[in-house]
Scaffold this active site. Structure first.
Site, short mmCIF file in Angstrom:
data_model
loop_
_atom_site.label_atom_id
_atom_site.label_comp_id
_atom_site.label_asym_id
_atom_site.label_seq_id
_atom_site.Cartn_x
_atom_site.Cartn_y
_atom_site.Cartn_z
N LYS A 280 0.86 -1.18 0.00
CA LYS A 280 0.00 0.00 0.00
C LYS A 280 0.90 1.24 0.00
O LYS A 280 1.86 1.29 0.76
CB LYS A 280 -0.85 -0.04 1.28
CG LYS A 280 -2.21 0.57 1.17
CD LYS A 280 -3.08 0.13 2.34
CE LYS A 280 -4.33 0.99 2.42
NZ LYS A 280 -5.30 0.50 3.38
N GLU A 364 -19.61 -5.12 10.96
CA GLU A 364 -20.55 -4.34 11.77
C GLU A 364 -21.62 -5.22 12.44
O GLU A 364 -21.98 -4.98 13.60
CB GLU A 364 -21.22 -3.25 10.93
CG GLU A 364 -20.29 -2.10 10.55
CD GLU A 364 -19.35 -2.39 9.39
OE1 GLU A 364 -19.51 -3.47 8.77
OE2 GLU A 364 -18.46 -1.57 9.10
N ARG A 392 -25.60 -1.69 7.94
CA ARG A 392 -25.28 -3.11 7.82
C ARG A 392 -25.85 -3.94 8.98
O ARG A 392 -26.12 -5.12 8.84
CB ARG A 392 -23.76 -3.29 7.87
CG ARG A 392 -23.04 -3.14 6.60
CD ARG A 392 -23.23 -4.39 5.77
NE ARG A 392 -22.85 -4.15 4.41
CZ ARG A 392 -21.61 -4.23 3.96
NH1 ARG A 392 -20.65 -4.59 4.76
NH2 ARG A 392 -21.36 -4.00 2.69
C1 LIG Z 1 -19.04 -1.77 5.70
C2 LIG Z 1 -17.82 -0.88 5.74
N1 LIG Z 1 -17.20 -0.65 6.93
C3 LIG Z 1 -16.12 0.14 6.96
C4 LIG Z 1 -15.64 0.73 5.82
C5 LIG Z 1 -14.45 1.68 5.89
N2 LIG Z 1 -13.33 1.19 5.07
C6 LIG Z 1 -13.07 1.68 3.86
S1 LIG Z 1 -11.75 0.96 3.12
C7 LIG Z 1 -11.46 0.02 4.49
C8 LIG Z 1 -10.29 -0.92 4.52
C9 LIG Z 1 -10.13 -1.65 3.25
O1 LIG Z 1 -9.04 -2.49 3.33
P1 LIG Z 1 -8.74 -3.47 2.14
O2 LIG Z 1 -10.02 -3.99 1.57
O3 LIG Z 1 -7.74 -4.48 2.59
O4 LIG Z 1 -8.13 -2.52 1.02
P2 LIG Z 1 -6.83 -1.60 1.08
O5 LIG Z 1 -7.31 -0.22 1.39
O6 LIG Z 1 -5.91 -2.14 2.12
O7 LIG Z 1 -6.27 -1.69 -0.30
C10 LIG Z 1 -12.42 0.25 5.48
C11 LIG Z 1 -12.43 -0.38 6.81
C12 LIG Z 1 -16.32 0.47 4.62
N3 LIG Z 1 -15.95 1.03 3.47
N4 LIG Z 1 -17.39 -0.33 4.61
#
Ligand SMILES: Cc1ncc(C[n+]2csc(CCOP(=O)(O)OP(=O)(O)O)c2C)c(N)n1
Length: 633
Positions: A280, A364, A392
């Site tokens: 990342k 959630e 959710r």
């Molecule tokens: C239901 C929900 N909860 C929380 C979030 C907040 N959120 C956005 S991106 C993310 C992390 C994503 O991590 P990953 O899928 O591993 O992708 P990366 O950003 O590491 O490439 C979170 C927790 C969300 N988008 N949707």
């Protein structure tokens, strides 16, 4: 001289490039993103991690005939650059510009919109099954981050894949990070896989072999990976148990390897999962050093990554600081987050009460049921979940918390319009989805200090409560050293003109109290008297106060940072109907449509959430009130 990136009008242009040109394209994309996002703000870290992956996908597959489904889709900027939106990338998240996520209405290449995590595999499987039913041959590729595997929906989807289709490609983009470090058993498991000697040597060999034998090497590595997956070489492979053939782990920044692998996977007549390891923030030192900060942020200096310090504390910070104070006093208080320690500011709470802090991942539903379980044992869980993400967990809120009348507190950050992130992130529905549930309190503070008071009120309340508060900073009032408890169901009269307020009663809920006060000023200028009320509680409503005003005024106005349908104004109308009081009500709130991304002030202006718009809407009733005055005189 134009760059290669500028020559890419569509993915067809990516396919024309040589390998060295593709490598140059990757560099250009990184430079472009670092500079462009430094002005607009956005998800820079995740996008820098998927540059090669997205190029390889567009090189091998053929959107829009083939479909890409990105989980959350915050990592779709590279995809936007390669699908005809290069010239607009500087408008991302800006009013009228590109959305920060995939949007079906934005491009034919965006086959599926998202913003919430965990949806990619389900949606992609739905597409694959629809394709099979229709006799199609196109490819469906889901791209999910490792944090998507902390979310239950991903497993519900994986559980159905093998029985539903023979052709689905799932790419697991593993960078070991959610927004914070990824948590839980699956994160440990993935770590075990990528660091296991047999996989590591496979991974190293892959690039080597590819250089020597070209595409055939992929087959060899794939075969080895299959052996490993069957447990012959390393840890057993969970995805194989779900019926997906596992390939990887591959270096997600090795373009030739990715391209050859996708070409190979494209021919498979079985569902496959490709595990790629990415970094990342790759190519931008500040993002590598501060993974959390550069997941998503506002404008920054592209040379140093520095951001402007915000002087005033945000609502999230006040929430976290208050929670520390309450937890100091109440030893049974626990804090729960669903992968959002940064966004909710629980990061500030964690070091103070590490043993009473739980990050459950992007889960959630689980967070709420877990809280319910703790509450049955006498603990006092505070669930910090954004208003939009609590959607959710609607059933757990009803079935597990409210039905059993358990004292769980929902602290809903981003309650109200969220601004730049757009419709997937606006918190505009929580009043309507919560206020119909028996037992729950629903509060909305006018300022930071009142947020603290509401948290304390919730802690003392023997049943469930919800508090919504806006994104970012509030009016900036001083917060008391320790909060006081509010009387449940009691509104606060902020102001009555000339000690009277008998013409118009204006209710300004939460963030929109200033608009209520401004409207009162406008009415006074017209010779009318007004009362301004801070409702504090959406549930229970202050029935006595509303009844009193309703019997004396000629008009009620309600303001709320929420959809009108089912919101606070609706609750007032229901009460008046029950009481049989016939007084006109002008309701100000968001209309029955999804609101675009943009600046909060501008969007409020556009959709009439202002004192001026309320004044205009009130005109037909004001004439009648003025006449009444004349008659009295
Ligand atoms: C239901 C929900 N909860 C929380 C979030 C907040 N959120 C956005 S991106 C993310 C992390 C994503 O991590 P990953 O899928 O591993 O992708 P990366 O950003 O590491 O490439 C979170 C927790 C969300 N988008 N949707």
């Amino acid at each position: 001289m134009s760059t290669i990136l500028e020559t890419i009008a569509s993915p067809a242009d990516v396919k024309k490039l040589t390998m060295p040109q593709l490598e140059t394209l990757a560099e250009e994309i990184r430079e472009r993103l670092i500079l462009s996002v430094s002005k607009t703000g956005g998800h820079i870290g995740p996008n820098l991690g998927v540059v090669e992956l997205t190029i390889a996908m567009h090189y091998v597959f053929d959107t829009p005939a083939d479909s890409f489904v990105f989980d959350v889709s915050h990592q779709a900027y590279v995809h936007k650059l390669l699908t005809g939106r290069e010239k607009q990338i500087g408008t991302i998240r800006q009013p009228g510009g590109l959305n920060g996520f995939m949007l079906r209405t934005e491009s034919v290449h965006d086959s599926y919109g998202a913003g919430h995590a965990g949806t990619a595999i389900s949606a992609a499987l739905g597409m694959a099954v629809a394709r099979d039913l229709a006799g199609g041959r196109e490819h469906i590729v889901a791209l999910a981050g490792d944090a998507a595997l902390t979310n239950g929906i991903s497993y519900e989807a994986l559980n159905n894949v093998a029985a539903s289709t023979k052709r689905l490609i799932v790419v697991l983009n593993d960078n070991a990070w959610s927004i914070d470090r990824n948590v839980g058993a699956i994160a440990s498991y993935l770590h075990k896989v990528v660091t296991h000697p047999s996989y590591v040597s496979l991974h190293d060999k892959a690039a080597d072999l590819l250089e020597r034998f070209g595409g055939k090497a992929v087959r060899h590595v794939a075969h080895k990976a299959e052996e490993a997956a069957k447990g012959l070489l390393g840890p057993s492979m969970i995805f194989e148990e779900f019926g997906l053939s596992y390939y990887g782990p591959l270096d997600g920044h090795d373009l030739p390897l990715l391209i050859e692998t996708f070409k190979f996977l494209k021919q498979q007549n079985k569902p496959v999962l490709l595990h790629v390891i990415t970094q990342k923030g790759k190519g931008f030192q500040p993002a590598l050093e501060k993974q959390k900060k550069f997941h998503g942020l506002g404008p920054y200096d592209p040379a140093t990554g520095e951001t402007k310090a915000v002087g005033q504390k945000t609502y999230s910070e006040i929430f976290a600081e208050t929670l520390v104070k309450l937890a100091d006093k109440e030893k049974k208080l626990v804090a729960i987050t669903a992968a959002m320690p940064n966004g909710t500011a629980l990061d500030l709470y964690r070091p103070k009460h590490a043993d009473r802090y739980f990050d459950v991942g992007i889960a959630e539903e689980h967070a709420v049921i877990f809280a319910a379980g703790m509450a049955t044992k006498g603990y006092r869980p505070f669930c910090a979940i954004y208003s939009t993400f609590l959607q959710r967990a609607f059933d757990p809120v009803v079935h597990d918390v409210c039905l059993q009348n358990l004292p769980v507190v929902f602290c809903m950050d981003r309650g109200g319009l969220s601004g730049d992130d757009g419709p997937t992130h606006h918190g505009l529905f929580d009043i309507s989805y919560l206020r119909g549930i028996p037992n729950i309190l629903h509060m909305d503070p006018k300022d930071e200090d009142e947020l603290a008071d509401m948290m304390y009120t919730a802690l003392l309340h023997p049943g469930p409560s919800a508090i919504r508060y806006p994104r970012g900073i509030g009016p900036g009032v001083k917060v008391k050293d320790f909060p006081v408890a509010l009387e449940v169901g009691k509104a606060e009269v902020i102001y009555e003109s000339k000690g009277d307020g008998s013409d118009v009663a204006i209710f300004g809920l939460g963030a929109l109290l200033p608009q209520a006060t401004e409207l009162a000023g406008m009415l006074e200028k017209d010779g009318l008297s007004a009362a301004v009320i801070n409702p504090r509680f959406v549930k229970p409503l202050d029935k006595a106060l509303i009844e009193r005003y309703a019997k004396q005024v000629g008009l009620i106005v309600t303001f709320e940072d929420h959809v009108l349908m089912g919101g606070f104004g609706s609750a007032v109308l229901e009460l008046l109907s029950e009481l049989g009081i016939d007084v006109p009500v002008v309701r100000i709130g968001w209309p029955d449509e999804f609101i675009d991304h943009g600046k909060v002030e501008a969007l409020r202006e556009k959709h009439g959430l202002t004192a001026a718009a309320a004044f205009k809407k009130a005109q037909p009733y004001l004439a009648g009130i003025a006449k009444k005055h004349l008659a009295v005189r």
